[in-house]
Design a protein around this motif. Structure first.
Motif, PDB file in Angstrom:
ATOM      1  N   VAL A  35       0.584  -1.623  -0.213  1.00  5.48           N
ATOM      2  CA  VAL A  35      -0.228  -0.189  -0.044  1.00  5.48           C
ATOM      3  C   VAL A  35       0.851   1.838   0.503  1.00  5.48           C
ATOM      4  CG1 VAL A  35      -1.592   1.260   1.434  1.00  5.48           C
ATOM      5  CG2 VAL A  35      -2.289  -0.980   0.752  1.00  5.48           C
ATOM      6  N   ALA A  36       2.030   1.195   1.114  1.00  2.45           N
ATOM      7  CA  ALA A  36       2.737   2.167   0.461  1.00  2.45           C
ATOM      8  C   ALA A  36       3.609   2.501  -1.089  1.00  2.45           C
ATOM      9  CB  ALA A  36       4.016   2.087   1.778  1.00  2.45           C
ATOM     10  N   SER A  37       3.758   1.718  -1.455  1.00  4.27           N
ATOM     11  CA  SER A  37       4.067   1.982  -2.752  1.00  4.27           C
ATOM     12  C   SER A  37       2.494   2.659  -3.630  1.00  4.27           C
ATOM     13  CB  SER A  37       4.474   0.492  -4.021  1.00  4.27           C
ATOM     14  OG  SER A  37       3.552  -0.568  -3.935  1.00  4.27           O
ATOM     15  N   ILE A  38       1.551   1.489  -3.294  1.00  8.25           N
ATOM     16  CA  ILE A  38       0.472   2.205  -4.152  1.00  8.25           C
ATOM     17  C   ILE A  38       0.262   4.048  -4.203  1.00  8.25           C
ATOM     18  CG2 ILE A  38      -1.856   2.034  -4.144  1.00  8.25           C
ATOM     19  CD1 ILE A  38      -1.624  -1.102  -3.892  1.00  8.25           C
ATOM     20  N   ALA A  39       0.617   4.216  -3.195  1.00  6.58           N
ATOM     21  CA  ALA A  39       0.246   5.788  -2.666  1.00  6.58           C
ATOM     22  C   ALA A  39       1.503   6.353  -3.183  1.00  6.58           C
ATOM     23  CB  ALA A  39       0.374   5.422  -0.948  1.00  6.58           C
ATOM     24  N   GLU A  40       2.884   5.955  -3.457  1.00  3.23           N
ATOM     25  CA  GLU A  40       3.653   6.593  -3.989  1.00  3.23           C
ATOM     26  C   GLU A  40       4.073   6.737  -5.442  1.00  3.23           C
ATOM     27  OE1 GLU A  40       7.332   8.329  -5.560  1.00  3.23           O
ATOM     28  OE2 GLU A  40       6.149   7.986  -3.123  1.00  3.23           O
ATOM     29  N   GLY A  41       2.448   5.768  -6.175  1.00  8.24           N
ATOM     30  CA  GLY A  41       2.600   6.071  -7.589  1.00  8.24           C
ATOM     31  C   GLY A  41       1.379   6.658  -7.675  1.00  8.24           C
ATOM     32  N   CYS A  42       0.211   6.999  -6.155  1.00  6.51           N
ATOM     33  CA  CYS A  42      -0.717   8.062  -6.445  1.00  6.51           C
ATOM     34  C   CYS A  42      -0.105   9.545  -6.216  1.00  6.51           C
ATOM     35  CB  CYS A  42      -1.558   7.434  -5.392  1.00  6.51           C
ATOM     36  SG  CYS A  42      -2.752   6.571  -5.454  1.00  6.51           S
ATOM     37  N   ARG A  43       1.203   9.631  -5.621  1.00  6.23           N
ATOM     38  CA  ARG A  43       1.917  10.779  -5.692  1.00  6.23           C
ATOM     39  C   ARG A  43       2.283  11.130  -6.906  1.00  6.23           C
ATOM     40  NH1 ARG A  43       2.531   8.712  -0.241  1.00  6.23           N
ATOM     41  NH2 ARG A  43       5.104   8.334  -0.999  1.00  6.23           N
ATOM     42  N   GLN A  44       2.674  10.319  -7.393  1.00  5.44           N
ATOM     43  CA  GLN A  44       3.094  10.143  -8.565  1.00  5.44           C
ATOM     44  C   GLN A  44       2.505  10.196  -9.682  1.00  5.44           C
ATOM     45  OE1 GLN A  44       6.081   7.299 -10.183  1.00  5.44           O
ATOM     46  NE2 GLN A  44       7.068   7.378  -8.306  1.00  5.44           N
ATOM     47  N   ALA A  45       1.354   9.650 -10.102  1.00  4.42           N
ATOM     48  CA  ALA A  45      -0.030  10.193 -10.538  1.00  4.42           C
ATOM     49  C   ALA A  45      -0.732  11.212 -10.464  1.00  4.42           C
ATOM     50  CB  ALA A  45      -0.774   9.203 -11.322  1.00  4.42           C
ATOM     51  N   GLY A  46      -0.445  11.911  -9.685  1.00  3.45           N
ATOM     52  CA  GLY A  46      -1.174  13.031  -8.861  1.00  3.45           C
ATOM     53  C   GLY A  46      -2.750  12.768  -8.133  1.00  3.45           C
ATOM     54  N   CYS A  47      -2.930  11.711  -8.521  1.00  4.46           N
ATOM     55  CA  CYS A  47      -3.827  11.237  -7.879  1.00  4.46           C
ATOM     56  C   CYS A  47      -4.786  10.740  -6.576  1.00  4.46           C
ATOM     57  CB  CYS A  47      -4.648  10.496  -8.991  1.00  4.46           C
ATOM     58  SG  CYS A  47      -3.804   9.070  -8.648  1.00  4.46           S
ATOM     59  N   ALA A  48      -5.925  10.612  -6.388  1.00  5.10           N
ATOM     60  CA  ALA A  48      -5.272  10.957  -4.124  1.00  5.10           C
ATOM     61  C   ALA A  48      -6.710   8.802  -4.405  1.00  5.10           C
ATOM     62  CB  ALA A  48      -7.044  11.128  -4.326  1.00  5.10           C
ATOM     63  N   LEU A  49      -5.647   8.343  -3.278  1.00  5.84           N
ATOM     64  CA  LEU A  49      -5.743   7.358  -2.859  1.00  5.84           C
ATOM     65  C   LEU A  49      -7.130   7.180  -1.818  1.00  5.84           C
ATOM     66  CD1 LEU A  49      -5.353   3.760  -2.577  1.00  5.84           C
ATOM     67  CD2 LEU A  49      -3.702   4.494  -1.340  1.00  5.84           C
ATOM     68  N   ILE A  50      -8.300   7.155  -1.962  1.00  2.00           N
ATOM     69  CA  ILE A  50      -9.804   7.129  -1.840  1.00  2.00           C
ATOM     70  C   ILE A  50      -9.711   5.920  -1.060  1.00  2.00           C
ATOM     71  CG2 ILE A  50     -10.251   9.426  -3.090  1.00  2.00           C
ATOM     72  CD1 ILE A  50     -12.593   7.980  -3.907  1.00  2.00           C
ATOM     73  N   GLY A  51      -9.391   4.652  -1.208  1.00  2.00           N
ATOM     74  CA  GLY A  51     -10.000   3.941  -0.448  1.00  2.00           C
ATOM     75  C   GLY A  51      -9.497   2.408  -1.518  1.00  2.00           C
ATOM     76  N   GLY A  52     -10.412   1.616  -0.841  1.00  6.08           N
ATOM     77  CA  GLY A  52      -9.887   0.076  -1.355  1.00  6.08           C
ATOM     78  C   GLY A  52      -9.791  -1.274  -0.427  1.00  6.08           C
ATOM     79  N   GLU A  53     -10.156  -2.846  -0.702  1.00  5.43           N
ATOM     80  CA  GLU A  53     -10.654  -3.562  -0.256  1.00  5.43           C
ATOM     81  C   GLU A  53      -9.325  -4.280   0.104  1.00  5.43           C
ATOM     82  OE1 GLU A  53     -12.758  -6.681   0.988  1.00  5.43           O
ATOM     83  OE2 GLU A  53     -12.505  -4.452   0.893  1.00  5.43           O
ATOM     84  N   THR A  54      -9.497  -4.515   1.424  1.00  8.14           N
ATOM     85  CA  THR A  54      -7.998  -5.938   1.469  1.00  8.14           C
ATOM     86  C   THR A  54      -8.875  -6.903   1.872  1.00  8.14           C
ATOM     87  OG1 THR A  54      -7.060  -4.728   2.663  1.00  8.14           O
ATOM     88  CG2 THR A  54      -6.400  -6.242   2.990  1.00  8.14           C
ATOM     89  N   ALA A  55      -8.621  -8.515   1.407  1.00  3.74           N
ATOM     90  CA  ALA A  55      -9.130  -9.237   1.246  1.00  3.74           C
ATOM     91  C   ALA A  55      -8.889 -10.792   1.723  1.00  3.74           C
ATOM     92  CB  ALA A  55     -10.763  -9.767  -0.360  1.00  3.74           C
ATOM     93  N   GLU A  56      -8.980 -11.287   2.636  1.00  2.00           N
ATOM     94  CA  GLU A  56      -8.290 -12.208   3.495  1.00  2.00           C
ATOM     95  C   GLU A  56      -9.133 -13.267   3.503  1.00  2.00           C
ATOM     96  OE1 GLU A  56      -5.841 -13.143   7.611  1.00  2.00           O
ATOM     97  OE2 GLU A  56      -7.556 -11.761   8.046  1.00  2.00           O
ATOM     98  N   MET A  57      -8.342 -14.326   2.180  1.00  2.00           N
ATOM     99  CA  MET A  57      -9.382 -15.606   1.931  1.00  2.00           C
ATOM    100  C   MET A  57      -8.666 -17.138   1.811  1.00  2.00           C
ATOM    101  SD  MET A  57     -11.443 -13.451  -1.457  1.00  2.00           S
ATOM    102  CE  MET A  57      -9.801 -13.810  -2.059  1.00  2.00           C
ATOM    103  N   PRO A  58      -8.083 -17.646   2.857  1.00  2.00           N
ATOM    104  CA  PRO A  58      -8.070 -18.911   3.319  1.00  2.00           C
ATOM    105  C   PRO A  58      -7.907 -20.439   2.276  1.00  2.00           C
ATOM    106  CG  PRO A  58      -8.534 -18.514   5.556  1.00  2.00           C
ATOM    107  CD  PRO A  58      -9.089 -16.808   4.565  1.00  2.00           C
ATOM    108  N   GLY A  59      -7.283 -20.888   1.482  1.00  2.00           N
ATOM    109  CA  GLY A  59      -7.776 -21.761   0.672  1.00  2.00           C
ATOM    110  C   GLY A  59      -7.582 -21.268  -0.692  1.00  2.00           C
ATOM    111  N   MET A  60      -7.875 -20.164  -0.513  1.00  2.81           N
ATOM    112  CA  MET A  60      -7.334 -19.067  -2.489  1.00  2.81           C
ATOM    113  C   MET A  60      -6.538 -19.351  -3.370  1.00  2.81           C
ATOM    114  SD  MET A  60     -10.635 -18.748  -3.828  1.00  2.81           S
ATOM    115  CE  MET A  60     -10.679 -17.641  -4.829  1.00  2.81           C
ATOM    116  N   TYR A  61      -5.590 -18.978  -2.036  1.00  4.50           N
ATOM    117  CA  TYR A  61      -3.877 -18.544  -1.968  1.00  4.50           C
ATOM    118  C   TYR A  61      -2.823 -19.454  -1.436  1.00  4.50           C
ATOM    119  CZ  TYR A  61      -6.244 -14.354  -4.448  1.00  4.50           C
ATOM    120  OH  TYR A  61      -7.283 -13.344  -4.785  1.00  4.50           O
ATOM    121  N   ALA A  62      -1.670 -19.695  -2.089  1.00  4.46           N
ATOM    122  CA  ALA A  62      -0.488 -20.412  -1.967  1.00  4.46           C
ATOM    123  C   ALA A  62      -0.007 -19.527  -0.565  1.00  4.46           C
ATOM    124  CB  ALA A  62       0.575 -20.931  -2.616  1.00  4.46           C
ATOM    125  N   PRO A  63       0.457 -20.129   0.185  1.00 11.77           N
ATOM    126  CA  PRO A  63       1.247 -19.793   1.464  1.00 11.77           C
ATOM    127  C   PRO A  63       1.979 -18.046   1.056  1.00 11.77           C
ATOM    128  CG  PRO A  63       1.301 -21.848   2.433  1.00 11.77           C
ATOM    129  CD  PRO A  63       0.659 -21.936   0.633  1.00 11.77           C
TER     130      PRO A  63
END
Length: 363
Positions: A123-151
């Motif tokens: 997320v820190a790198s997303i924020a840095e990308g937003c600063r470079q692009a001049g856009c605001a990071l106004i929200g998002g979604e963090t999904a924790e889904m056991p069994g969907m992804y490898a460790p």
């Protein structure tokens, strides 16, 4: 026998970890605030005031994208501080080619088990990308889904909205024969073609921790993970002043397939590879995979991350303005009359070709 009462944590999802992450990333999002977007996380949605951003008769333009299998390389190397920039770049660069200024961004981070140190770095790198692009990071979604992804695995997607005044939409309709094609140098492979990159690395048994054969002290892995360059701030003033006829973001499909997307039906783009040297990272990949020049032009950006089409009279002035904004500008071709498409021309000794070569893609 009584059963122990189950909790969400027993199923592998920690609400407390998610709340801790939101609290940790709130200052990162706040750092991307801009006119129209005073970032406050925690609500059910993010607000943006287009009028406060200075627009009077705007059209909204939306783009969404991901980072692709470059993420797999980043995960394997434990390097997460650039992929968020890639995510923003893939969306924001797609907006500027429509003439739109990126206004706000939302991200989606999904994983099997939340590791707050990794998620915070992303997320820190997303924020840095937003600063470079001049856009605001106004929200998002963090999904924790056991069994969907490898460790240890996670996935990223992003969604960006921009605005352009109705009379400033960049359509490419006024591109005409005689116009000049400029290329803005890429920072590296950017975020396309990594399934092929990873295949080459595996087949050749390359050690990604070995020194990259250049004089910048990076490893090969670091060179491959170099974040995508964001061209918004350099291009926006020229787009708004009407000095650019067309833009093409060179992503999947390379030079051959992306340039025709912005051309009128009667225009053929001629790209001449002798006009620039193939950057070293692409030469290594081409040699490692024995990739034909035509395949290089269809798969990778080959050192050109953004194509700018201008009138002949504007070419020198636009070049100077872009160089003044920090871009490396290459004069890579011109527009001819013909069926809409792109022809990439090669010559002996360029892109490891022993003879003249050409490849054409028609839209």
């Amino acid at each position: 026998m009584s059963q122990k009462p189950l909790t969400y944590a027993d199923a592998g999802v920690s609400i407390d970890a998610g709340n801790a992450l939101v609290k940790a990333i709130a200052p990162l999002a706040k750092s991307t605030s801009r006119p129209g977007g005073d970032v406050q996380l925690g609500g059910f949605g993010g607000f943006f005031d287009v009028k406060a951003a200075g627009y009077s008769d705007p059209l909204l333009v939306a783009a969404n994208d991901g980072v692709g299998t470059k993420l797999k390389l980043a995960i394997e190397l434990g390097s997460h501080d650039g992929v968020g920039i890639d995510l923003v770049a893939m969306c924001a660069n797609d907006l500027i080619v429509q003439g739109a200024e990126p206004l706000f961004f939302l991200d989606y981070f999904a994983t099997g088990k939340l590791d707050n140190s990794i998620a915070s770095a992303v997320v820190a790198s997303i924020a840095e990308g937003c600063r470079q692009a001049g856009c605001a990071l106004i929200g998002g979604e963090t999904a924790e889904m056991p069994g969907m992804y490898a460790p240890g695995d996670y996935d990223l997607a992003g969604f960006c909205v921009g605005a352009v005044e109705r009379d400033r939409v960049l359509t490419g309709d006024d591109i005409s024969p005689g116009d000049i094609i400029l290329g803005l140098a890429s920072s590296g492979v950017h975020s396309n073609g990594f399934s092929l990159v990873r295949r080459i690395v595996a087949d050749r048994g390359w050690d990604l921790s070995q020194g990259f054969p250049a004089e910048d002290g990076r490893t090969l892995g670091q060179a491959l993970l170099t974040p995508t360059r964001i061209y918004v701030r350099s291009l926006l003033p020229l787009v708004q002043n009407g000095r650019i006829k067309g833009l093409a973001h060179i992503t999947g499909g390379g030079l051959l397939e992306n340039i025709p997307r912005v051309l009128p039906d009667s225009c053929l783009a001629i790209v001449e590879t002798p006009n620039w040297d193939l950057p070293l990272i692409f030469s290594l990949l081409q040699e490692g995979g024995q990739i034909a020049p035509e395949e290089m032009a269809r798969t990778f950006n080959c050192g050109v991350g953004m194509v700018v089409i201008v009138s002949k009279d504007e070419a020198s002035g636009v070049t100077a303005a872009l160089e003044g904004a920090g871009e490396t500008v290459l004069r890579i071709g011109h527009i001819e009359e013909g069926r809409r498409g792109c022809t990439v021309l090669g010559s002996p000794g360029k892109w490891n070709s022993p003879a003249d070569w050409s490849s054409t893609h028609h839209a």
